[in-house]
Motif scaffolding. Structure first.
Motif, PDB file in Angstrom:
ATOM      1  N   GLN A 158      11.104 -22.330  48.495  1.00 42.93           N
ATOM      2  CA  GLN A 158      10.080 -22.671  47.499  1.00 42.93           C
ATOM      3  C   GLN A 158      10.311 -21.907  46.202  1.00 42.93           C
ATOM      4  O   GLN A 158      10.368 -20.682  46.197  1.00 42.93           O
ATOM      5  N   PRO A 159      10.443 -22.599  45.072  1.00 43.73           N
ATOM      6  CA  PRO A 159      10.651 -21.916  43.781  1.00 43.73           C
ATOM      7  C   PRO A 159       9.418 -21.136  43.355  1.00 43.73           C
ATOM      8  O   PRO A 159       8.294 -21.454  43.753  1.00 43.73           O
ATOM      9  N   ASP A 160       9.640 -20.105  42.543  1.00 45.32           N
ATOM     10  CA  ASP A 160       8.514 -19.337  42.011  1.00 45.32           C
ATOM     11  C   ASP A 160       8.453 -19.518  40.496  1.00 45.32           C
ATOM     12  O   ASP A 160       9.186 -20.330  39.919  1.00 45.32           O
ATOM     13  N   SER A 161       7.597 -18.769  39.840  1.00 40.00           N
ATOM     14  CA  SER A 161       7.404 -18.929  38.398  1.00 40.00           C
ATOM     15  C   SER A 161       8.682 -18.669  37.607  1.00 40.00           C
ATOM     16  O   SER A 161       8.976 -19.377  36.626  1.00 40.00           O
ATOM     17  N   VAL A 162       9.450 -17.678  38.021  1.00 46.24           N
ATOM     18  CA  VAL A 162      10.690 -17.350  37.316  1.00 46.24           C
ATOM     19  C   VAL A 162      11.686 -18.508  37.431  1.00 46.24           C
ATOM     20  O   VAL A 162      12.381 -18.843  36.468  1.00 46.24           O
ATOM     21  N   THR A 163      11.745 -19.122  38.600  1.00 42.73           N
ATOM     22  CA  THR A 163      12.619 -20.277  38.794  1.00 42.73           C
ATOM     23  C   THR A 163      12.241 -21.391  37.829  1.00 42.73           C
ATOM     24  O   THR A 163      13.107 -21.986  37.162  1.00 42.73           O
ATOM     25  N   PHE A 164      10.949 -21.690  37.755  1.00 37.43           N
ATOM     26  CA  PHE A 164      10.491 -22.779  36.882  1.00 37.43           C
ATOM     27  C   PHE A 164      10.786 -22.503  35.412  1.00 37.43           C
ATOM     28  O   PHE A 164      11.166 -23.414  34.668  1.00 37.43           O
ATOM     29  N   VAL A 165      10.626 -21.261  34.994  1.00 40.03           N
ATOM     30  CA  VAL A 165      10.937 -20.916  33.598  1.00 40.03           C
ATOM     31  C   VAL A 165      12.402 -21.219  33.289  1.00 40.03           C
ATOM     32  O   VAL A 165      12.724 -21.834  32.258  1.00 40.03           O
ATOM     33  N   GLY A 166      13.300 -20.801  34.181  1.00 43.28           N
ATOM     34  CA  GLY A 166      14.727 -21.054  33.969  1.00 43.28           C
ATOM     35  C   GLY A 166      15.062 -22.524  33.955  1.00 43.28           C
ATOM     36  O   GLY A 166      15.811 -22.999  33.084  1.00 43.28           O
ATOM     37  N   VAL A 167      14.511 -23.290  34.887  1.00 42.00           N
ATOM     38  CA  VAL A 167      14.814 -24.720  34.989  1.00 42.00           C
ATOM     39  C   VAL A 167      14.232 -25.483  33.797  1.00 42.00           C
ATOM     40  O   VAL A 167      14.868 -26.396  33.263  1.00 42.00           O
ATOM     41  N   LEU A 168      13.041 -25.115  33.367  1.00 42.10           N
ATOM     42  CA  LEU A 168      12.434 -25.770  32.200  1.00 42.10           C
ATOM     43  C   LEU A 168      13.240 -25.477  30.936  1.00 42.10           C
ATOM     44  O   LEU A 168      13.378 -26.346  30.060  1.00 42.10           O
ATOM     45  N   ASN A 169      13.786 -24.278  30.832  1.00 37.82           N
ATOM     46  CA  ASN A 169      14.661 -23.965  29.700  1.00 37.82           C
ATOM     47  C   ASN A 169      15.907 -24.835  29.713  1.00 37.82           C
ATOM     48  O   ASN A 169      16.393 -25.255  28.659  1.00 37.82           O
ATOM     49  N   ALA A 170      16.419 -25.110  30.917  1.00 40.29           N
ATOM     50  CA  ALA A 170      17.576 -26.001  31.041  1.00 40.29           C
ATOM     51  C   ALA A 170      17.217 -27.405  30.577  1.00 40.29           C
ATOM     52  O   ALA A 170      17.976 -28.048  29.839  1.00 40.29           O
ATOM     53  N   CYS A 171      16.050 -27.902  30.986  1.00 38.29           N
ATOM     54  CA  CYS A 171      15.594 -29.233  30.569  1.00 38.29           C
ATOM     55  C   CYS A 171      15.441 -29.310  29.053  1.00 38.29           C
ATOM     56  O   CYS A 171      15.829 -30.298  28.420  1.00 38.29           O
ATOM     57  N   ALA A 172      14.865 -28.254  28.470  1.00 34.80           N
ATOM     58  CA  ALA A 172      14.664 -28.221  27.021  1.00 34.80           C
ATOM     59  C   ALA A 172      15.994 -28.226  26.278  1.00 34.80           C
ATOM     60  O   ALA A 172      16.139 -28.868  25.231  1.00 34.80           O
ATOM     61  N   SER A 173      16.983 -27.534  26.830  1.00 37.61           N
ATOM     62  CA  SER A 173      18.285 -27.407  26.161  1.00 37.61           C
ATOM     63  C   SER A 173      19.049 -28.717  26.102  1.00 37.61           C
ATOM     64  O   SER A 173      19.810 -28.957  25.158  1.00 37.61           O
ATOM     65  N   ILE A 174      18.868 -29.580  27.118  1.00 41.99           N
ATOM     66  CA  ILE A 174      19.584 -30.867  27.124  1.00 41.99           C
ATOM     67  C   ILE A 174      18.633 -32.030  26.827  1.00 41.99           C
ATOM     68  O   ILE A 174      18.988 -33.182  27.009  1.00 41.99           O
ATOM     69  N   LEU A 175      17.417 -31.697  26.363  1.00 38.89           N
ATOM     70  CA  LEU A 175      16.415 -32.694  25.982  1.00 38.89           C
ATOM     71  C   LEU A 175      16.147 -33.685  27.121  1.00 38.89           C
ATOM     72  O   LEU A 175      16.020 -34.896  26.894  1.00 38.89           O
ATOM     73  N   ALA A 176      16.090 -33.132  28.334  1.00 39.30           N
ATOM     74  CA  ALA A 176      15.883 -33.966  29.529  1.00 39.30           C
ATOM     75  C   ALA A 176      14.389 -34.096  29.804  1.00 39.30           C
ATOM     76  O   ALA A 176      13.828 -33.383  30.647  1.00 39.30           O
ATOM     77  N   LEU A 177      13.741 -35.007  29.080  1.00 39.93           N
ATOM     78  CA  LEU A 177      12.292 -35.140  29.163  1.00 39.93           C
ATOM     79  C   LEU A 177      11.819 -35.577  30.546  1.00 39.93           C
ATOM     80  O   LEU A 177      10.881 -34.995  31.099  1.00 39.93           O
ATOM     81  N   GLU A 178      12.456 -36.605  31.124  1.00 42.35           N
ATOM     82  CA  GLU A 178      12.007 -37.098  32.431  1.00 42.35           C
ATOM     83  C   GLU A 178      12.209 -36.053  33.517  1.00 42.35           C
ATOM     84  O   GLU A 178      11.346 -35.859  34.385  1.00 42.35           O
ATOM     85  N   GLU A 179      13.357 -35.377  33.472  1.00 41.11           N
ATOM     86  CA  GLU A 179      13.587 -34.292  34.435  1.00 41.11           C
ATOM     87  C   GLU A 179      12.556 -33.181  34.242  1.00 41.11           C
ATOM     88  O   GLU A 179      12.049 -32.603  35.209  1.00 41.11           O
ATOM     89  N   GLY A 180      12.225 -32.909  32.966  1.00 47.92           N
ATOM     90  CA  GLY A 180      11.232 -31.898  32.669  1.00 47.92           C
ATOM     91  C   GLY A 180       9.864 -32.255  33.227  1.00 47.92           C
ATOM     92  O   GLY A 180       9.144 -31.394  33.732  1.00 47.92           O
ATOM     93  N   ARG A 181       9.520 -33.541  33.151  1.00 49.49           N
ATOM     94  CA  ARG A 181       8.243 -33.989  33.712  1.00 49.49           C
ATOM     95  C   ARG A 181       8.222 -33.819  35.236  1.00 49.49           C
ATOM     96  O   ARG A 181       7.191 -33.449  35.810  1.00 49.49           O
ATOM     97  N   CYS A 182       9.342 -34.076  35.867  1.00 50.11           N
ATOM     98  CA  CYS A 182       9.434 -33.887  37.326  1.00 50.11           C
ATOM     99  C   CYS A 182       9.278 -32.412  37.686  1.00 50.11           C
ATOM    100  O   CYS A 182       8.586 -32.066  38.662  1.00 50.11           O
ATOM    101  N   VAL A 183       9.920 -31.543  36.900  1.00 46.64           N
ATOM    102  CA  VAL A 183       9.805 -30.098  37.140  1.00 46.64           C
ATOM    103  C   VAL A 183       8.357 -29.652  36.920  1.00 46.64           C
ATOM    104  O   VAL A 183       7.831 -28.829  37.668  1.00 46.64           O
ATOM    105  N   HIS A 184       7.727 -30.215  35.899  1.00 50.65           N
ATOM    106  CA  HIS A 184       6.319 -29.914  35.632  1.00 50.65           C
ATOM    107  C   HIS A 184       5.463 -30.267  36.853  1.00 50.65           C
ATOM    108  O   HIS A 184       4.627 -29.475  37.292  1.00 50.65           O
ATOM    109  N   GLN A 185       5.702 -31.449  37.413  1.00 47.22           N
ATOM    110  CA  GLN A 185       4.951 -31.878  38.581  1.00 47.22           C
ATOM    111  C   GLN A 185       5.174 -30.935  39.763  1.00 47.22           C
ATOM    112  O   GLN A 185       4.241 -30.588  40.499  1.00 47.22           O
TER     113      GLN A 185
END
Length: 257
Positions: A114-141
């Motif tokens: 199970q990911p924690d807050s630090v994991t989500f911060v890193g993954v969301l930064n990855a989504c932001a860097s490649i402008l992956a909006l749909e992937e970002g929405r999935c990570v948000h969920q």
């Protein structure tokens, strides 16, 4: 590192706690070769299956720029927890291997971690860097499902990701729902909303930053303002006075005139 070597010269055998501390020191100093030497000694000491030392090795190799060696240690670990998974994910984010970081995020969950807050911060930064909006929405969920969305750092990363991906409405929606906000949150919404150039907002920011000890940030906002009035000039001058930069304040006074 010198003390570590001296310790062994005097016949003392390092334990797992010693290795963790020395490896962290190598990571902090970017000493890859020393890190490799400690890794070799660690294996010779018989601690190769210790999760804490292995996590430190993964972190050290990633921070020292050798993601391949970090991955080698990671794959050989008999068990991997959320800290270890997050470390390797962040290592790929730091190396700008954002797609790989997203793939590892999925694999991590497939293995039941199970990911924690630090994991989500890193993954969301990855989504932001490649402008992956749909992937970002999935990570948000996923962050909502795991109860991490209310964390202020995850919230900041969500706001940043949505804004960079061009979805300002989603950024505002996250912003409005955050139970707590820090200066990073507010700055993200003010840069992304374009309000920074507004003379009233800009003047307030120029006034706030020196009081918080950052005359550099005040100067950056001041330069971006589309127009400046006597208030914005005055708070900028006073900001330099507060930071004991009297000469710069006098130059600004002349420039204002």
């Amino acid at each position: 590192m010198q003390l570590f070597q001296q310790m062994q010269q005097e016949g003392m055998t390092p334990d797992k706690f010693t290795f963790v501390r020395v490896i962290k020191a190598c990571a902090g100093l970017g000493r890859l070769e020393d890190g490799r030497l400690v890794h070799k000694q660690f294996i010779q000491s018989g601690y190769k299956s210790n999760v804490f030392v292995c996590k430190s090795l993964v972190d050290m190799y990633a921070k020292c720029g050798s993601i391949e060696e970090a991955w080698t240690v990671f794959e050989k670990m008999p068990s991997r927890n959320v800290v270890t998974w997050t470390t390797i994910i962040l290592g790929h984010v730091q190396r700008q291997q954002w797609q790989k970081a997203l793939e590892l995020f999925e694999k991590m969950q497939q293995e039941g971690v199970q990911p924690d807050s630090v994991t989500f911060v890193g993954v969301l930064n990855a989504c932001a860097s490649i402008l992956a909006l749909e992937e970002g929405r999935c990570v948000h969920q996923r962050s909502v499902e795991f109860g991490c969305h209310s964390d202020v750092f995850v919230g900041n990363s969500l706001v940043d990701m949505y804004a960079k991906c061009g979805s300002i409405e989603d950024a505002w929606r996250v912003f409005n729902k955050m139970p707590s906000r820090n200066v990073v949150t507010w700055n993200a919404m003010i840069i992304q909303s374009g309000l920074e150039s507004d003379v009233f907002v800009g003047s307030s920011l120029v006034d706030m930053y020196p009081k918080c000890g950052s005359i550099v940030d005040a100067g950056n906002v001041f330069k971006k303002m589309s127009s400046r009035d006597v208030v914005s000039w005055t708070v900028m001058i006073l900001g330099h006075m507060q930071c004991r930069e009297g000469q710069k304040a006098f130059k600004l006074f002349q420039q204002m005139q």
